[in-house]
Design a protein around this motif. Structure first.
Motif, PDB file in Angstrom:
ATOM      1  N   ILE A  44      45.167  35.541 103.650  1.00  0.00           N
ATOM      2  CA  ILE A  44      44.594  35.499 102.301  1.00  0.00           C
ATOM      3  C   ILE A  44      45.672  35.286 101.240  1.00  0.00           C
ATOM      4  CG2 ILE A  44      43.384  36.861 100.551  1.00  0.00           C
ATOM      5  CD1 ILE A  44      41.676  38.040 102.728  1.00  0.00           C
ATOM      6  N   PRO A  45      46.796  36.027 101.280  1.00  0.00           N
ATOM      7  CA  PRO A  45      47.833  35.779 100.265  1.00  0.00           C
ATOM      8  C   PRO A  45      48.354  34.346 100.286  1.00  0.00           C
ATOM      9  CG  PRO A  45      48.223  37.871 101.362  1.00  0.00           C
ATOM     10  CD  PRO A  45      47.139  37.192 102.128  1.00  0.00           C
ATOM     11  N   ARG A  46      48.574  33.812 101.467  1.00  0.00           N
ATOM     12  CA  ARG A  46      49.094  32.444 101.539  1.00  0.00           C
ATOM     13  C   ARG A  46      48.060  31.444 101.039  1.00  0.00           C
ATOM     14  NH1 ARG A  46      51.663  30.506 107.093  1.00  0.00           N
ATOM     15  NH2 ARG A  46      53.228  32.005 106.369  1.00  0.00           N
ATOM     16  N   SER A  47      46.811  31.630 101.448  1.00  0.00           N
ATOM     17  CA  SER A  47      45.763  30.705 101.014  1.00  0.00           C
ATOM     18  C   SER A  47      45.616  30.719  99.497  1.00  0.00           C
ATOM     19  CB  SER A  47      44.429  31.068 101.678  1.00  0.00           C
ATOM     20  OG  SER A  47      44.494  30.905 103.079  1.00  0.00           O
ATOM     21  N   PHE A  48      45.584  31.916  98.917  1.00  0.00           N
ATOM     22  CA  PHE A  48      45.448  32.000  97.466  1.00  0.00           C
ATOM     23  C   PHE A  48      46.696  31.490  96.753  1.00  0.00           C
ATOM     24  CE2 PHE A  48      41.724  34.855  97.822  1.00  0.00           C
ATOM     25  CZ  PHE A  48      40.939  34.279  96.834  1.00  0.00           C
ATOM     26  N   SER A  49      47.853  31.607  97.397  1.00  0.00           N
ATOM     27  CA  SER A  49      49.070  31.092  96.757  1.00  0.00           C
ATOM     28  C   SER A  49      48.987  29.581  96.584  1.00  0.00           C
ATOM     29  CB  SER A  49      50.303  31.468  97.585  1.00  0.00           C
ATOM     30  OG  SER A  49      50.374  30.724  98.797  1.00  0.00           O
ATOM     31  N   TYR A  50      48.431  28.891  97.588  1.00  0.00           N
ATOM     32  CA  TYR A  50      48.261  27.441  97.464  1.00  0.00           C
ATOM     33  C   TYR A  50      47.255  27.110  96.366  1.00  0.00           C
ATOM     34  CZ  TYR A  50      50.598  27.136 102.023  1.00  0.00           C
ATOM     35  OH  TYR A  50      51.496  27.224 103.053  1.00  0.00           O
ATOM     36  N   LEU A  51      46.151  27.847  96.348  1.00  0.00           N
ATOM     37  CA  LEU A  51      45.111  27.583  95.355  1.00  0.00           C
ATOM     38  C   LEU A  51      45.614  27.866  93.942  1.00  0.00           C
ATOM     39  CD1 LEU A  51      42.193  26.887  94.637  1.00  0.00           C
ATOM     40  CD2 LEU A  51      41.589  29.283  95.082  1.00  0.00           C
ATOM     41  N   ILE A  52      46.264  29.003  93.758  1.00  0.00           N
ATOM     42  CA  ILE A  52      46.755  29.368  92.425  1.00  0.00           C
ATOM     43  C   ILE A  52      47.829  28.393  91.956  1.00  0.00           C
ATOM     44  CG2 ILE A  52      48.012  31.150  91.143  1.00  0.00           C
ATOM     45  CD1 ILE A  52      46.542  33.220  92.911  1.00  0.00           C
ATOM     46  N   THR A  53      48.679  27.955  92.877  1.00  0.00           N
ATOM     47  CA  THR A  53      49.703  26.964  92.515  1.00  0.00           C
ATOM     48  C   THR A  53      49.062  25.693  91.980  1.00  0.00           C
ATOM     49  OG1 THR A  53      51.262  27.813  94.163  1.00  0.00           O
ATOM     50  CG2 THR A  53      51.613  25.568  93.379  1.00  0.00           C
ATOM     51  N   ALA A  76      47.548  22.110  87.522  1.00  0.00           N
ATOM     52  CA  ALA A  76      46.478  21.374  86.837  1.00  0.00           C
ATOM     53  C   ALA A  76      46.329  21.859  85.396  1.00  0.00           C
ATOM     54  CB  ALA A  76      45.161  21.541  87.591  1.00  0.00           C
ATOM     55  N   SER A  77      46.471  23.158  85.183  1.00  0.00           N
ATOM     56  CA  SER A  77      46.367  23.707  83.824  1.00  0.00           C
ATOM     57  C   SER A  77      47.514  23.224  82.947  1.00  0.00           C
ATOM     58  CB  SER A  77      46.359  25.237  83.880  1.00  0.00           C
ATOM     59  OG  SER A  77      45.259  25.717  84.630  1.00  0.00           O
ATOM     60  N   GLY A  80      44.818  13.802  89.204  1.00  0.00           N
ATOM     61  CA  GLY A  80      43.960  13.437  90.328  1.00  0.00           C
ATOM     62  C   GLY A  80      44.529  13.906  91.653  1.00  0.00           C
ATOM     63  N   CYS A  81      45.842  13.806  91.809  1.00  0.00           N
ATOM     64  CA  CYS A  81      46.475  14.266  93.051  1.00  0.00           C
ATOM     65  C   CYS A  81      46.366  15.783  93.198  1.00  0.00           C
ATOM     66  CB  CYS A  81      47.942  13.841  93.078  1.00  0.00           C
ATOM     67  SG  CYS A  81      48.203  12.071  93.317  1.00  0.00           S
ATOM     68  N   VAL A  82      46.596  16.506  92.105  1.00  0.00           N
ATOM     69  CA  VAL A  82      46.519  17.968  92.168  1.00  0.00           C
ATOM     70  C   VAL A  82      45.088  18.418  92.457  1.00  0.00           C
ATOM     71  CG1 VAL A  82      46.821  20.104  90.867  1.00  0.00           C
ATOM     72  CG2 VAL A  82      48.504  18.281  90.664  1.00  0.00           C
ATOM     73  N   LEU A  83      44.124  17.799  91.795  1.00  0.00           N
ATOM     74  CA  LEU A  83      42.730  18.179  92.029  1.00  0.00           C
ATOM     75  C   LEU A  83      42.275  17.799  93.436  1.00  0.00           C
ATOM     76  CD1 LEU A  83      41.027  17.340  88.604  1.00  0.00           C
ATOM     77  CD2 LEU A  83      41.815  19.552  89.476  1.00  0.00           C
ATOM     78  N   THR A  84      42.881  16.775  94.008  1.00  0.00           N
ATOM     79  CA  THR A  84      42.596  16.473  95.411  1.00  0.00           C
ATOM     80  C   THR A  84      43.056  17.628  96.297  1.00  0.00           C
ATOM     81  OG1 THR A  84      42.813  14.090  95.031  1.00  0.00           O
ATOM     82  CG2 THR A  84      42.997  14.847  97.302  1.00  0.00           C
ATOM     83  N   GLY A  85      44.187  18.229  95.940  1.00  0.00           N
ATOM     84  CA  GLY A  85      44.640  19.412  96.670  1.00  0.00           C
ATOM     85  C   GLY A  85      43.644  20.555  96.568  1.00  0.00           C
ATOM     86  N   VAL A  86      43.080  20.749  95.371  1.00  0.00           N
ATOM     87  CA  VAL A  86      42.051  21.782  95.195  1.00  0.00           C
ATOM     88  C   VAL A  86      40.831  21.452  96.050  1.00  0.00           C
ATOM     89  CG1 VAL A  86      40.492  22.864  93.530  1.00  0.00           C
ATOM     90  CG2 VAL A  86      42.851  22.346  92.873  1.00  0.00           C
ATOM     91  N   TRP A  87      40.459  20.176  96.065  1.00  0.00           N
ATOM     92  CA  TRP A  87      39.322  19.741  96.877  1.00  0.00           C
ATOM     93  C   TRP A  87      39.564  20.057  98.360  1.00  0.00           C
ATOM     94  CZ3 TRP A  87      37.753  17.027 101.002  1.00  0.00           C
ATOM     95  CH2 TRP A  87      36.428  16.596 101.053  1.00  0.00           C
TER      96      TRP A  87
END
Length: 260
Positions: A42-51, A56-57, A87-94
């Protein structure tokens, strides 16, 4: 008549196609992968998402606060750069939301589905709808009868106008349509998807894509996308369609481009 060399090359190609089971199983492949690769964190997964969210922000902040201050020629360069990067960053979120659909984000299905629903909805993807069809795609990849998406057409099924598109201009037109509209058309109308009896859409709970157990979650997916659409409508009403299109719409097209 077909040249003999052409017939020979086709025969050789057919001989190279695997026709027997490989000398290993999926279980053998999994055993060859180190066990830690299957551990969800969970910490690693959220670290990617938060990054990704932070990056993007930052791009959004730069675009909304500084692009208007740039002299005219530079602003024309800044926006395409923003679109490509965002677009590249949001692809990562996707992709992270996609992994939630595969239950790879955490050990908790409810957490995966919550994160996936939020962030796929933000990118106008009906999370549960696509999760179920995508799972069947992985179960039937490459099947002409049962694969869910990018099902190749048989020669007999190609439309009469296909031969007129088999040239550089025609291919350019088709690729442009595919890269910009291919993904939303697949979700909305099952374009390039598996043929079904009846209307097949990822937004239609009674579509033949889904069984009765899954239909309630299709409504939830639709509600998520509608909520984001309403938010975009409110933003456009306050800031203008041009602002919404530049800040969100074009980066979303970049995401769609990567998906197809």
């Amino acid at each position: 008549p077909v040249p003999a060399s052409s017939k020979k090359s086709e025969t050789e190609a057919l001989k190279r196609v695997p026709s027997e089971r490989p000398p290993f199983t999926v279980g053998d492949l999994k055993k060859a992968i180190p066990p830690h690769c299957f551990k969800r964190s969970i910490p690693r997964s959220f670290s990617y998402l938060i990054t990704d969210i932070i990056i993007a922000s930052c791009f959004y902040y730069l675009a909304t606060n500084f692009f208007s201050l740039l002299p005219q020629p530079l602003s024309y360069l800044a926006w395409p750069l923003y679109w490509a990067c965002q677009g590249c960053v949001l692809t990562g979120v996707w992709v992270i939301a996609h992994e939630c659909g595969h239950h790879a984000f955490s050990d908790y299905q409810w957490l995966d589905d919550t994160v996936g629903l939020i962030f796929h909805s933000f990118l106008l993807v009906p999370y549960f709808s696509w999760k179920y069809s995508h799972r069947r795609h992985h179960s039937n990849t490459g099947s002409l009868e049962r694969d869910e998406v990018f099902v190749p057409k048989q020669k007999s099924a190609i439309k009469w106008y296909g031969k007129y598109l088999n040239n550089p201009l025609g291919r350019t037109v088709m690729l442009t349509i595919q890269f910009t509209l291919g993904w939303p058309l697949y979700l909305a109308c099952n374009v390039s998807g598996r043929p079904y009896d009846g209307f097949a859409s990822h937004f239609f709970p009674n579509a033949p894509i889904y069984n009765d157990r899954e239909r309630l979650q299709i409504y939830i997916s639709d509600a998520g996308v509608l909520a984001v659409c309403f938010g975009l409508y409110r933003y456009a009403a306050a800031q203008g369609m041009a602002s919404m299109f530049c800040l969100y719409g074009v980066p979303l097209l970049i995401v769609n481009f990567f998906l197809v």
